[in-house]
Design a protein around this motif. Structure first.
Motif, PDB file in Angstrom:
ATOM      1  N   LEU A  45      13.692  14.155-161.030  1.00 25.10           N
ATOM      2  CA  LEU A  45      14.677  15.119-160.560  1.00 25.10           C
ATOM      3  C   LEU A  45      15.067  14.833-159.114  1.00 25.10           C
ATOM      4  N   GLY A  46      14.080  14.515-158.279  1.00 27.81           N
ATOM      5  CA  GLY A  46      14.366  14.164-156.887  1.00 27.81           C
ATOM      6  C   GLY A  46      15.234  12.926-156.783  1.00 27.81           C
ATOM      7  N   ALA A  47      14.940  11.922-157.598  1.00 33.33           N
ATOM      8  CA  ALA A  47      15.745  10.694-157.581  1.00 33.33           C
ATOM      9  C   ALA A  47      17.185  10.977-157.994  1.00 33.33           C
ATOM     10  N   LEU A  48      17.345  11.750-159.048  1.00 31.18           N
ATOM     11  CA  LEU A  48      18.696  12.066-159.516  1.00 31.18           C
ATOM     12  C   LEU A  48      19.464  12.899-158.501  1.00 31.18           C
ATOM     13  N   ARG A  49      18.808  13.877-157.904  1.00 30.42           N
ATOM     14  CA  ARG A  49      19.482  14.738-156.924  1.00 30.42           C
ATOM     15  C   ARG A  49      19.826  13.992-155.640  1.00 30.42           C
ATOM     16  N   SER A  50      19.079  12.940-155.349  1.00 31.93           N
ATOM     17  CA  SER A  50      19.383  12.189-154.130  1.00 31.93           C
ATOM     18  C   SER A  50      20.431  11.106-154.361  1.00 31.93           C
ATOM     19  N   GLY A  51      20.910  10.975-155.588  1.00 26.33           N
ATOM     20  CA  GLY A  51      22.022  10.073-155.839  1.00 26.33           C
ATOM     21  C   GLY A  51      21.741   8.900-156.745  1.00 26.33           C
ATOM     22  N   CYS A  52      20.525   8.746-157.225  1.00 28.06           N
ATOM     23  CA  CYS A  52      20.218   7.648-158.145  1.00 28.06           C
ATOM     24  C   CYS A  52      21.043   7.847-159.422  1.00 28.06           C
ATOM     25  N   GLY A  53      21.673   6.798-159.878  1.00 25.45           N
ATOM     26  CA  GLY A  53      22.545   6.912-161.044  1.00 25.45           C
ATOM     27  C   GLY A  53      21.817   6.929-162.363  1.00 25.45           C
ATOM     28  N   LEU A  54      20.707   6.236-162.442  1.00 25.07           N
ATOM     29  CA  LEU A  54      19.990   6.088-163.706  1.00 25.07           C
ATOM     30  C   LEU A  54      18.495   6.174-163.441  1.00 25.07           C
ATOM     31  N   VAL A  55      17.820   7.055-164.161  1.00 24.17           N
ATOM     32  CA  VAL A  55      16.369   7.185-164.044  1.00 24.17           C
ATOM     33  C   VAL A  55      15.747   6.980-165.412  1.00 24.17           C
ATOM     34  N   VAL A  56      14.788   6.068-165.476  1.00 25.77           N
ATOM     35  CA  VAL A  56      14.046   5.795-166.702  1.00 25.77           C
ATOM     36  C   VAL A  56      12.630   6.305-166.503  1.00 25.77           C
ATOM     37  N   LEU A  57      12.181   7.175-167.397  1.00 27.06           N
ATOM     38  CA  LEU A  57      10.835   7.751-167.326  1.00 27.06           C
ATOM     39  C   LEU A  57       9.951   7.123-168.395  1.00 27.06           C
ATOM     40  N   ALA A  58       8.946   6.369-167.981  1.00 28.57           N
ATOM     41  CA  ALA A  58       7.933   5.846-168.900  1.00 28.57           C
ATOM     42  C   ALA A  58       6.752   6.811-168.813  1.00 28.57           C
ATOM     43  N   ILE A  59       6.625   7.649-169.824  1.00 29.90           N
ATOM     44  CA  ILE A  59       5.635   8.726-169.816  1.00 29.90           C
ATOM     45  C   ILE A  59       4.893   8.757-171.153  1.00 29.90           C
ATOM     46  N   PRO A  60       3.718   9.390-171.188  1.00 28.62           N
ATOM     47  CA  PRO A  60       2.996   9.491-172.462  1.00 28.62           C
ATOM     48  C   PRO A  60       3.867  10.155-173.531  1.00 28.62           C
ATOM     49  N   ASP A  61       3.721   9.673-174.762  1.00 28.22           N
ATOM     50  CA  ASP A  61       4.579  10.139-175.851  1.00 28.22           C
ATOM     51  C   ASP A  61       4.534  11.642-176.079  1.00 28.22           C
ATOM     52  N   PHE A  62       3.416  12.290-175.824  1.00 24.38           N
ATOM     53  CA  PHE A  62       3.326  13.735-176.070  1.00 24.38           C
ATOM     54  C   PHE A  62       4.166  14.543-175.077  1.00 24.38           C
ATOM     55  N   MET A  63       4.687  13.901-174.047  1.00 27.24           N
ATOM     56  CA  MET A  63       5.544  14.574-173.062  1.00 27.24           C
ATOM     57  C   MET A  63       7.031  14.353-173.330  1.00 27.24           C
ATOM     58  N   ALA A  64       7.357  13.454-174.232  1.00 24.66           N
ATOM     59  CA  ALA A  64       8.742  13.000-174.387  1.00 24.66           C
ATOM     60  C   ALA A  64       9.723  14.120-174.716  1.00 24.66           C
ATOM     61  N   ASP A  65       9.413  14.969-175.674  1.00 26.44           N
ATOM     62  CA  ASP A  65      10.359  16.010-176.082  1.00 26.44           C
ATOM     63  C   ASP A  65      10.625  17.009-174.965  1.00 26.44           C
ATOM     64  N   SER A  66       9.574  17.468-174.311  1.00 25.88           N
ATOM     65  CA  SER A  66       9.777  18.446-173.234  1.00 25.88           C
ATOM     66  C   SER A  66      10.478  17.801-172.041  1.00 25.88           C
ATOM     67  N   ALA A  67      10.196  16.534-171.764  1.00 26.01           N
ATOM     68  CA  ALA A  67      10.865  15.836-170.666  1.00 26.01           C
ATOM     69  C   ALA A  67      12.358  15.695-170.948  1.00 26.01           C
ATOM     70  N   ALA A  68      12.705  15.360-172.182  1.00 28.46           N
ATOM     71  CA  ALA A  68      14.119  15.213-172.550  1.00 28.46           C
ATOM     72  C   ALA A  68      14.850  16.548-172.451  1.00 28.46           C
ATOM     73  N   ALA A  69      14.174  17.647-172.765  1.00 27.42           N
ATOM     74  CA  ALA A  69      14.795  18.970-172.649  1.00 27.42           C
ATOM     75  C   ALA A  69      14.982  19.357-171.181  1.00 27.42           C
ATOM     76  N   PHE A  70      14.014  19.002-170.329  1.00 29.06           N
ATOM     77  CA  PHE A  70      14.080  19.348-168.915  1.00 29.06           C
ATOM     78  C   PHE A  70      15.098  18.490-168.172  1.00 29.06           C
ATOM     79  N   LEU A  71      15.138  17.187-168.485  1.00 28.72           N
ATOM     80  CA  LEU A  71      16.035  16.247-167.813  1.00 28.72           C
ATOM     81  C   LEU A  71      16.830  15.450-168.853  1.00 28.72           C
ATOM     82  N   PRO A  72      17.849  16.062-169.433  1.00 31.83           N
ATOM     83  CA  PRO A  72      18.593  15.327-170.462  1.00 31.83           C
ATOM     84  C   PRO A  72      19.320  14.103-169.925  1.00 31.83           C
ATOM     85  N   GLU A  73      19.530  14.036-168.603  1.00 30.81           N
ATOM     86  CA  GLU A  73      20.218  12.876-168.023  1.00 30.81           C
ATOM     87  C   GLU A  73      19.302  11.678-167.809  1.00 30.81           C
ATOM     88  N   ALA A  74      17.995  11.860-167.941  1.00 32.98           N
ATOM     89  CA  ALA A  74      17.053  10.749-167.784  1.00 32.98           C
ATOM     90  C   ALA A  74      16.880  10.016-169.111  1.00 32.98           C
TER      91      ALA A  74
END
Length: 191
Positions: A86-115
């Motif tokens: 979120l900090g990267a996106l708000r500071s102007g980064c155009g594309l953020v890729v999150l490599a996170i444990p699979d059990f976090m994927a659905d909630s992460a996508a709901a929280f940051l649909p642009e990532a």
């Protein structure tokens, strides 16, 4: 009221918490005559922020604004990589890729649909390093930097993930949060 120039104690704790509104009052002596030539503290306020922001062309788009790979997260620290993204996106980064444990994927996508979410297979404790290698290779041409550490636990499996990135990522790498412990344990680390 601070006479002649601002004083450090007005801007750092504990003074900052009780200073209130600060007004500088000239007393007829130029501040540069009594202050050190090199200031020990610099103050940045809202008015200064515009000088740090780049000017965007009208043709700017997500792909022209930089890309960042973030590796992190664990069962107890699910929010840390999301806040970094979120900090990267708000500071102007155009594309953020999150490599996170699979059990976090659905909630992460709901929280940051642009990532972009790259789930790492895990058993709740251990991340699959082979998949991490594949993700790193897939995004290395796009992502100009990586962050590793937000939400990683201080355990052997996450230590292995950090060491992998430390040895193999050939672009800027920011060690954050949990990665500090791993960084401290790398032998012969250049100072």
């Amino acid at each position: 009221i601070s006479f002649s120039a601002a004083k450090n104690g007005l801007y750092i704790t504990p003074g900052a918490s009780v200073a209130g509104e600060i007004a500088l009052c000239p007393i007829g002596i130029a501040p540069e005559l009594i202050l050190p030539q090199t200031p020990s503290v610099s103050i940045v306020n809202r008015k200064d922020l515009k000088h740090f922001l780049p000017t965007l062309s009208l043709e700017a788009y997500k792909g022209s604004r930089g890309a960042l790979l973030i590796i992190g997260g664990s069962d107890n620290y699910r929010g840390a990589p999301l806040l970094a993204a979120l900090g990267a996106l708000r500071s102007g980064c155009g594309l953020v890729v999150l490599a996170i444990p699979d059990f976090m994927a659905d909630s992460a996508a709901a929280f940051l649909p642009e990532a972009i979410i790259e789930p790492l297979p895990s058993d709740g404790e251990t991340m699959d390093l082979n998949r991490l290698d594949a993700i790193a290779q897939k995004w290395a041409h796009t992502c100009k930097a990586a962050v590793i550490g937000p939400g990683l636990k201080r355990k052997t499996e996450d230590d292995s993930a950090f060491k992998y990135f430390w040895r193999n990522w050939r672009k800027p790498l920011l060690a954050d949060a949990g990665a500090f412990d791993f960084l401290a344990n790398i032998p012969n680390l250049p100072k």
